[in-house]
Design a protein around this motif. Structure first.
Motif, PDB file in Angstrom:
ATOM      1  N   GLN A  64      -5.956 -11.529  -3.337  1.00  0.00           N
ATOM      2  CA  GLN A  64      -7.083 -10.442  -3.533  1.00  0.00           C
ATOM      3  C   GLN A  64      -8.151 -11.455  -3.186  1.00  0.00           C
ATOM      4  OE1 GLN A  64      -7.106  -8.247  -6.726  1.00  0.00           O
ATOM      5  NE2 GLN A  64      -9.498  -7.696  -6.397  1.00  0.00           N
ATOM      6  N   ILE A  65      -9.334 -11.024  -2.162  1.00  0.00           N
ATOM      7  CA  ILE A  65     -10.138 -11.914  -1.915  1.00  0.00           C
ATOM      8  C   ILE A  65     -11.728 -11.045  -1.796  1.00  0.00           C
ATOM      9  CG2 ILE A  65     -11.304 -13.406   0.031  1.00  0.00           C
ATOM     10  CD1 ILE A  65      -8.516 -14.415   0.708  1.00  0.00           C
ATOM     11  N   TYR A  66     -12.622 -11.645  -2.517  1.00  0.00           N
ATOM     12  CA  TYR A  66     -13.640 -11.124  -2.378  1.00  0.00           C
ATOM     13  C   TYR A  66     -14.938 -11.798  -1.531  1.00  0.00           C
ATOM     14  CZ  TYR A  66     -12.372  -8.636  -6.710  1.00  0.00           C
ATOM     15  OH  TYR A  66     -11.675  -7.916  -7.794  1.00  0.00           O
ATOM     16  N   HIS A  67     -14.899 -13.160  -1.512  1.00  0.00           N
ATOM     17  CA  HIS A  67     -15.837 -13.746  -0.910  1.00  0.00           C
ATOM     18  C   HIS A  67     -15.178 -15.086   0.158  1.00  0.00           C
ATOM     19  CE1 HIS A  67     -18.317 -12.031  -4.197  1.00  0.00           C
ATOM     20  NE2 HIS A  67     -17.926 -12.666  -4.679  1.00  0.00           N
ATOM     21  N   VAL A 108      -9.219  -4.689   4.246  1.00  0.00           N
ATOM     22  CA  VAL A 108      -7.786  -4.268   3.842  1.00  0.00           C
ATOM     23  C   VAL A 108      -7.097  -3.665   5.044  1.00  0.00           C
ATOM     24  CG1 VAL A 108      -6.186  -3.133   2.425  1.00  0.00           C
ATOM     25  CG2 VAL A 108      -8.128  -4.321   1.630  1.00  0.00           C
ATOM     26  N   LYS A 109      -5.977  -4.379   5.496  1.00  0.00           N
ATOM     27  CA  LYS A 109      -5.310  -3.829   6.873  1.00  0.00           C
ATOM     28  C   LYS A 109      -4.251  -2.333   6.494  1.00  0.00           C
ATOM     29  CE  LYS A 109      -1.360  -7.154   6.140  1.00  0.00           C
ATOM     30  NZ  LYS A 109      -0.543  -8.179   7.006  1.00  0.00           N
ATOM     31  N   TYR A 110      -4.465  -2.078   5.282  1.00  0.00           N
ATOM     32  CA  TYR A 110      -3.607  -0.806   5.064  1.00  0.00           C
ATOM     33  C   TYR A 110      -4.736   0.125   4.860  1.00  0.00           C
ATOM     34  CZ  TYR A 110      -0.152  -4.379   4.133  1.00  0.00           C
ATOM     35  OH  TYR A 110       0.623  -5.205   4.033  1.00  0.00           O
ATOM     36  N   LYS A 111      -4.711   1.318   5.672  1.00  0.00           N
ATOM     37  CA  LYS A 111      -5.678   2.328   5.226  1.00  0.00           C
ATOM     38  C   LYS A 111      -5.497   3.232   3.959  1.00  0.00           C
ATOM     39  CE  LYS A 111      -7.043   2.888  10.318  1.00  0.00           C
ATOM     40  NZ  LYS A 111      -7.173   4.135  11.368  1.00  0.00           N
ATOM     41  N   PRO A 112      -6.495   3.253   3.479  1.00  0.00           N
ATOM     42  CA  PRO A 112      -6.246   4.103   1.888  1.00  0.00           C
ATOM     43  C   PRO A 112      -6.031   5.398   2.204  1.00  0.00           C
ATOM     44  CG  PRO A 112      -8.592   3.317   2.159  1.00  0.00           C
ATOM     45  CD  PRO A 112      -7.594   2.619   3.212  1.00  0.00           C
ATOM     46  N   LYS A 113      -4.897   6.007   1.512  1.00  0.00           N
ATOM     47  CA  LYS A 113      -4.455   7.334   1.647  1.00  0.00           C
ATOM     48  C   LYS A 113      -5.187   7.882   0.377  1.00  0.00           C
ATOM     49  CE  LYS A 113      -0.451   6.619   4.568  1.00  0.00           C
ATOM     50  NZ  LYS A 113       0.995   7.087   4.378  1.00  0.00           N
ATOM     51  N   ASN A 114      -5.579   9.233   0.539  1.00  0.00           N
ATOM     52  CA  ASN A 114      -6.005  10.071  -0.406  1.00  0.00           C
ATOM     53  C   ASN A 114      -5.013  10.351  -1.275  1.00  0.00           C
ATOM     54  OD1 ASN A 114      -8.587   9.952   0.743  1.00  0.00           O
ATOM     55  ND2 ASN A 114      -8.383  11.773   1.938  1.00  0.00           N
ATOM     56  N   ARG A 115      -4.562   9.365  -2.185  1.00  0.00           N
ATOM     57  CA  ARG A 115      -3.481   9.389  -3.161  1.00  0.00           C
ATOM     58  C   ARG A 115      -3.186   8.198  -3.692  1.00  0.00           C
ATOM     59  NH1 ARG A 115       1.461  10.824   0.999  1.00  0.00           N
ATOM     60  NH2 ARG A 115      -0.029  11.950   2.061  1.00  0.00           N
ATOM     61  N   CYS A 127     -11.095   0.776  -4.760  1.00  0.00           N
ATOM     62  CA  CYS A 127      -9.978   1.029  -4.217  1.00  0.00           C
ATOM     63  C   CYS A 127     -10.041   0.230  -2.876  1.00  0.00           C
ATOM     64  CB  CYS A 127      -9.835   2.707  -3.691  1.00  0.00           C
ATOM     65  SG  CYS A 127      -9.581   3.620  -5.318  1.00  0.00           S
ATOM     66  N   LEU A 128     -11.057  -0.273  -2.266  1.00  0.00           N
ATOM     67  CA  LEU A 128     -11.273  -0.951  -1.167  1.00  0.00           C
ATOM     68  C   LEU A 128     -10.381  -2.277  -1.064  1.00  0.00           C
ATOM     69  CD1 LEU A 128     -15.057  -0.248  -0.450  1.00  0.00           C
ATOM     70  CD2 LEU A 128     -13.197   1.111   0.299  1.00  0.00           C
ATOM     71  N   ASN A 129      -9.921  -2.829  -2.180  1.00  0.00           N
ATOM     72  CA  ASN A 129      -9.051  -4.320  -2.023  1.00  0.00           C
ATOM     73  C   ASN A 129      -7.544  -3.751  -2.334  1.00  0.00           C
ATOM     74  OD1 ASN A 129      -9.566  -6.775  -1.244  1.00  0.00           O
ATOM     75  ND2 ASN A 129     -10.971  -7.301  -3.083  1.00  0.00           N
ATOM     76  N   CYS A 130      -7.242  -2.708  -2.490  1.00  0.00           N
ATOM     77  CA  CYS A 130      -5.893  -2.315  -3.002  1.00  0.00           C
ATOM     78  C   CYS A 130      -5.011  -2.232  -1.656  1.00  0.00           C
ATOM     79  CB  CYS A 130      -5.976  -1.073  -3.937  1.00  0.00           C
ATOM     80  SG  CYS A 130      -4.722  -0.409  -4.470  1.00  0.00           S
ATOM     81  N   THR A 131      -3.849  -2.269  -2.068  1.00  0.00           N
ATOM     82  CA  THR A 131      -2.864  -2.100  -1.100  1.00  0.00           C
ATOM     83  C   THR A 131      -1.943  -0.949  -1.618  1.00  0.00           C
ATOM     84  OG1 THR A 131      -1.326  -3.759  -2.163  1.00  0.00           O
ATOM     85  CG2 THR A 131      -2.832  -4.604  -0.467  1.00  0.00           C
ATOM     86  N   GLU A 132      -2.032  -0.225  -2.553  1.00  0.00           N
ATOM     87  CA  GLU A 132      -1.259   0.691  -3.173  1.00  0.00           C
ATOM     88  C   GLU A 132      -1.194   1.874  -2.075  1.00  0.00           C
ATOM     89  OE1 GLU A 132       1.106   2.899  -6.104  1.00  0.00           O
ATOM     90  OE2 GLU A 132       0.186   0.416  -5.989  1.00  0.00           O
TER      91      GLU A 132
END
Length: 317
Positions: free
Chosen positions: A216-219, A242-249, A312-317
């Motif tokens: 997980q990288i911030y900078h 993040v290469k995985y687009k966050p779904k609304n769930r 949520c912008l750094n999450c792979t869930e």
């Protein structure tokens, strides 16, 4: 009876999560199935992308009060099965960490601890094994110290390796099958050429499993490895995302939450600074916080526009 109650709670969570996603309306179980509890946010390392290590964590430092912890476990154990004893900081720095593990284990909870391994001496290893700890995750982000300290600044990989060996010996001496030992490597640009050495070393231990994880990288995006399968980011429109687009769930927000050392309840482990505090277990019971209007509104945002939530912008869930 306790296992039936826990199973029913999990089934309730699953059904209500599916209904929430399908109908875009929040339904939630009475209790979380899992908790991440922060024993302390102190740490002896200065890891390059960790808010604690870089002093970007703006929360006050401290240790969880053991009585507060006991009250929490007592209030949830009939419904909650899984306990992670880590969030920010190094959990083995808590002076009563073995007691914290033992309390949860006495209530037949599955207890996991994640550590940088620098406090794993003979005495601590024996206490951890005796406590009944279910699983331990030990971070080893490199095979040579030169590589390891690129990320784990102020660390010593030989101390980590020795700690793992000491823990295995403690299990043997006490004739215990637990804890399950996971050696975890955050793959980065500096250690990816040592992955095969790490694999071979862990395999030689015969009582540990290797887990390779994306960073997980911030900078500091110079840490991104060349091997794209070990990177959670892609470069797009002039920035890393993040290469995985966050779904609304997000099942995590329906099944578990995080509790800081001072009792704040936050939605998940990406909320390092507790910016989305839903309440405090010093003031309210966990099930009331879990079901309060503030948490419900947060979950509603997940269902309708998750990408607008910063954590949520750094999450792979």
């Amino acid at each position: 009876m306790i296992y039936i109650t826990r199973a029913l709670n999990l089934i309730d969570i699953l059904l209500k999560y599916v209904a929430s996603v399908v109908f875009r309306k929040v339904w939630i179980g009475q209790y979380p199935f899992a908790l991440s509890i922060e024993p302390t946010n102190y740490c002896q390392l200065s890891c390059a992308e960790c808010p604690t290590g870089t002093n970007e964590l703006n929360r006050r430092k401290g240790y969880m009060d053991i009585e507060l912890y006991k009250q929490l476990i007592q209030s949830v154990y009939k419904h909650t099965f899984y306990v992670n004893l880590y969030f920010q900081g190094e959990p083995l720095l808590h002076p009563q960490i073995e007691q914290m593990i033992a309390i949860a284990r006495q209530h037949n909870m599955y207890v996991v601890l994640s550590t940088n391994g620098h406090s794993l001496n003979i005495e601590t290893a024996q206490k951890l094994v005796a406590s009944g700890l279910s699983k331990i995750i030990i971070s080893m982000d490199g095979f040579s110290n030169e590589t390891y300290t690129k990320y784990r600044q102020n660390g010593d990989v030989d101390k980590v390796k020795n700690g793992i060996i000491v823990l295995i010996k403690a299990k043997q001496n006490l004739h215990k099958k637990k804890p399950k030992i996971i050696v975890q490597t955050l793959v980065n640009a500096y250690n990816e050429n040592e992955i095969e050495k790490i694999k071979a070393w862990v395999k030689s231990l015969k009582d540990a499993t290797l887990s390779l994880k994306t960073m997980q990288i911030y900078h500091s995006f110079h840490f991104l490895p060349q091997n794209k399968k070990y990177s959670r980011y892609i470069y797009q429109n002039g920035r890393w995302i993040v290469k995985y687009k966050p779904k609304n769930r997000c099942f995590r927000i329906w099944s578990q939450c995080v509790i800081t050392y001072d009792g704040k309840v936050v939605p998940c482990c990406f909320d390092k600074n507790a910016n989305f505090c839903m309440g405090n277990i010093k003031d309210q019971s966990i099930n009331k916080i879990w079901n309060n209007d503030q948490f419900t509104q947060f979950r509603k945002k997940i269902l309708y526009n998750r990408k607008k939530i910063p954590i949520c912008l750094n999450c792979t869930e």
